[in-house]
Structure formats: C-alpha cells, structure tokens
Scaffold this active site. Structure first.
Site, short mmCIF file in Angstrom:
data_model
loop_
_atom_site.label_atom_id
_atom_site.label_comp_id
_atom_site.label_asym_id
_atom_site.label_seq_id
_atom_site.Cartn_x
_atom_site.Cartn_y
_atom_site.Cartn_z
N HIS A 151 -29.47 -5.88 30.66
CA HIS A 151 -28.32 -5.56 29.80
C HIS A 151 -28.64 -4.53 28.70
CE1 HIS A 151 -25.90 -8.28 31.93
NE2 HIS A 151 -26.01 -9.37 31.19
N HIS A 187 -18.78 -8.44 28.53
CA HIS A 187 -19.37 -9.73 28.87
C HIS A 187 -18.59 -10.89 28.25
CE1 HIS A 187 -22.69 -12.44 29.95
NE2 HIS A 187 -23.20 -11.44 30.65
N GLU A 220 -17.77 -9.67 35.31
CA GLU A 220 -18.38 -8.44 34.80
C GLU A 220 -18.13 -7.30 35.79
OE1 GLU A 220 -22.53 -9.35 33.49
OE2 GLU A 220 -21.91 -11.41 33.96
#
Length: 348
Positions: A105, A180, A315
């Site tokens: 991420h 997210h 996502e």
C-alpha cells in the site's frame, strides 16, 4: 448542496481538517485532508433512516497510525509487491518492505499518511473536495516526481459518491491507487457483514501464496464455487468454509478479482435487513475483496467494539504485484502520460 469544514486534529504542526459534503436528500460524506480518509457516509435504509455505512472514528486520536488504512486513499501502489523490488526500463528499484518482507500500500509514508492540499468546489448540481499531493522522485523508493489529484464528488439528486483520480509523472513509474473504505450496510455497525450479499462480475480470481502475493494463476470461478460471485452469494458461505485460500487469509476473503470486460462492471453489495444496496462501477480492471479478517482489537468504532468481519473493502484497482506478472493488466505509468481512473459508489 453544501460543504462544511472544521478542524479535526493536528499532526506535526499541521491542522487536520474534516470536510462534509451533504446533498438535499441528507446523504452525507465526511473526509479528512490527511490521507483523503473517508470517516463517515450517511446513507438511507428502506425507510429513509440515515445511518453511517463505513467504519471510522469520531476523533483524530483514535486513528493513530491507522494500521488497517480505514477510509484512506492508498498508493503509490495498492496491494503488495514481492520483496518491494521491481525493474522498469532497465533500472532496478527497491521499496520499503513494510509487510512481512513485502511492500504494501505505498509504504509507511504512502498517500494514506500524507496531508493533502485541498480545494472546495461547489456547483448547482455537485459538491466537490479536490485533494492534491506531490510525491517527489524517490519517495518510498518510487521513481518520478508524481502529482496526484483525487476528487470526492457528491451529486445533489443522487445518493452517490464518485472518486476520480488523476496523475502524471516526469519519469516512468508504477501507479495503482484505491480507496480503502470498509463498508457495512446494516447502519451504524449493528451487525457484521457476513450476511451481506455480494455480486462481482468476475470470471477469475487470483490465487495467493503464503506471502499473500498472487501466484500468477488466475483461477476460473466456475472451478471454485466459493469465489463465484457472478450471481450473488453471502459472505458467510466463504467465512464458514475450510477452503485453503480462505483459511490462508484468516477466515475470509482478501483476494483480487479480475472484472469481466464483456459486461459493464457493476459490483453490488446488499443488506436485506436494512434494505440498503451499494452499486459500484469502476474503470479499473480489478477489485480486491477484503472481509476485514484481522481488524479485531481493543478499540471501537463510535461505541461499537471492533471485531473481524465488521466491514468489507471493495478496493477497485489494478492487480497486486502486476509488475511481476506480465499477463496481468499493467500498472506502469509512462513519463508525461496522464493517468485517470474513476469509481462510483451509488446507494440505492
């Protein structure tokens, strides 16, 4: 239509501001200029009762380091990259290894941990908060001076949130961004999401290895019924199973699904008891379904104790670790090329 703002907290001498976009129906989205975090979405149930449908906190202190990325925009690269290493145009790059030896991420200093510049835009039919962030060449190991813009758009006559992403870089780089947020359509987290029904127009999901990385194998869902969401199924059918891929990720889903190109990619999440339904449309090639298998802990969301499966993430993004799998859709952004992406979350 209205946009309001107020100070939410402070970090390193910077005020953190919370923006709230509200339409004439009362539909409401609140977000921060830190990490573009969505803290709350108020959406109506079948009787018109407005309740929160995303996991979030009331205070800045509760977010802390936000290890589960609640509500944040993540990047430069959403998902994992094997050993944080890749090669582009003959040059090797090494990223932060912030998840058991893998890159995750965007690294500890990724988009989720940045204070973004903001601008409020109001028109007759839309309220918009525009976030802009400059990521310098070499930040978290990524090449290129990258300028990223994210817009949260609420329409006056529809209960929907549109997230638009725009970017450009002066060097060829990797870019794969997503939001997210953890959705729970029961309203104010009355129940977990295990009885939510989910439809994903996807004929293939990516098999994972023990490092939570794609093996490269795209499994046809007709061969693996617990991953076949094309006609809709409850989350519980998966979380109650002993499927090795489901046990691998902690008793749920944390898997990329390649969206079918032949049909308009509309993902649908429903909670029969509240009557809420969420339709997700995206220009992205994939969606990662994460059923919050590891969010339980000694904290709470607005008075509701944290527990696994209290929310789920949809996502919309490119495929994780795509740089090491040439048959996956590419996440390479060429120098000076424009990146654009859009996801619409419609509550009906």
């Amino acid at each position: 239509m209205a946009i309001t703002k107020k100070t939410f907290g402070q970090i390193n001498g910077h005020d953190i501001t919370r923006y709230t976009l509200t339409n004439d129906k009362g539909f409401q989205v609140s977000c921060l200029d830190y990490g573009c975090i969505i803290t709350e979405i108020l959406a109506p149930d079948r009787d018109g009762l407005l309740e929160n449908v995303v996991l979030g906190f009331d205070t800045w202190e509760e977010y802390g380091s936000n290890p589960h990325y609640f509500g944040a925009v993540v990047g430069r690269f959403a998902g994992r990259i094997q050993e944080g290493a890749f090669t582009i145009e003959g040059t090797d790059y090494q990223l932060a290894k912030n998840s058991d030896g893998q890159h995750l991420h965007g690294g500890p200093g990724g988009f989720h941990a940045a204070v973004w510049k903001t601008k409020m835009i109001e028109t007759e039919n839309e309220s918009i908060v525009e976030f802009t962030h400059f990521s310098p060449d070499g930040e978290e190991g990524f090449p290129g001076n990258l300028t990223m813009t994210v817009r949260y758009i609420v329409k006056n006559d529809e209960n929907q949130l549109t997230i638009s992403y725009f970017a450009n870089s002066d060097k060829t780089t990797l870019l794969n961004v997503t939001n997210h947020s953890y959705f729970n359509l029961s309203g104010d987290f009355k129940r977990t999401i295990v009885d939510h029904q989910l439809t994903i127009p996807s004929g293939h999901y990516a098999e994972l290895n023990s490092d939570m990385l794609p093996t490269g194998k795209l499994v046809p869902v007709e061969e693996d019924p617990l991953f076949d969401f094309r006609k809709g199924r409850t989350i519980r059918e998966g979380t109650d199973s002993k499927h090795p891929q489901i046990e691998l990720v902690g008793g749920g889903y944390d898997h990329p699904f390649l969206l079918d190109k032949e049909v308009r990619p509309v993902i649908v999440l429903k909670d029969e008891e509240s009557g809420r339904s969420l339709q997700v449309e995206t220009t992205e090639p994939a969606v990662v379904l994460y059923t919050a298998n590891h969010i339980g802990g000694p904290y709470s969301f607005k008075g509701v104790a944290a527990q696994n499966q209290l929310g789920l993430c949809l996502e919309t993004q490119g495929m994780p670790d795509s740089i090491h799998h040439p048959h996956f859709p590419s996440a390479i952004l060429k120098a000076e090329e424009a990146f654009e992406s859009r996801t619409v979350y419609r509550f009906v």
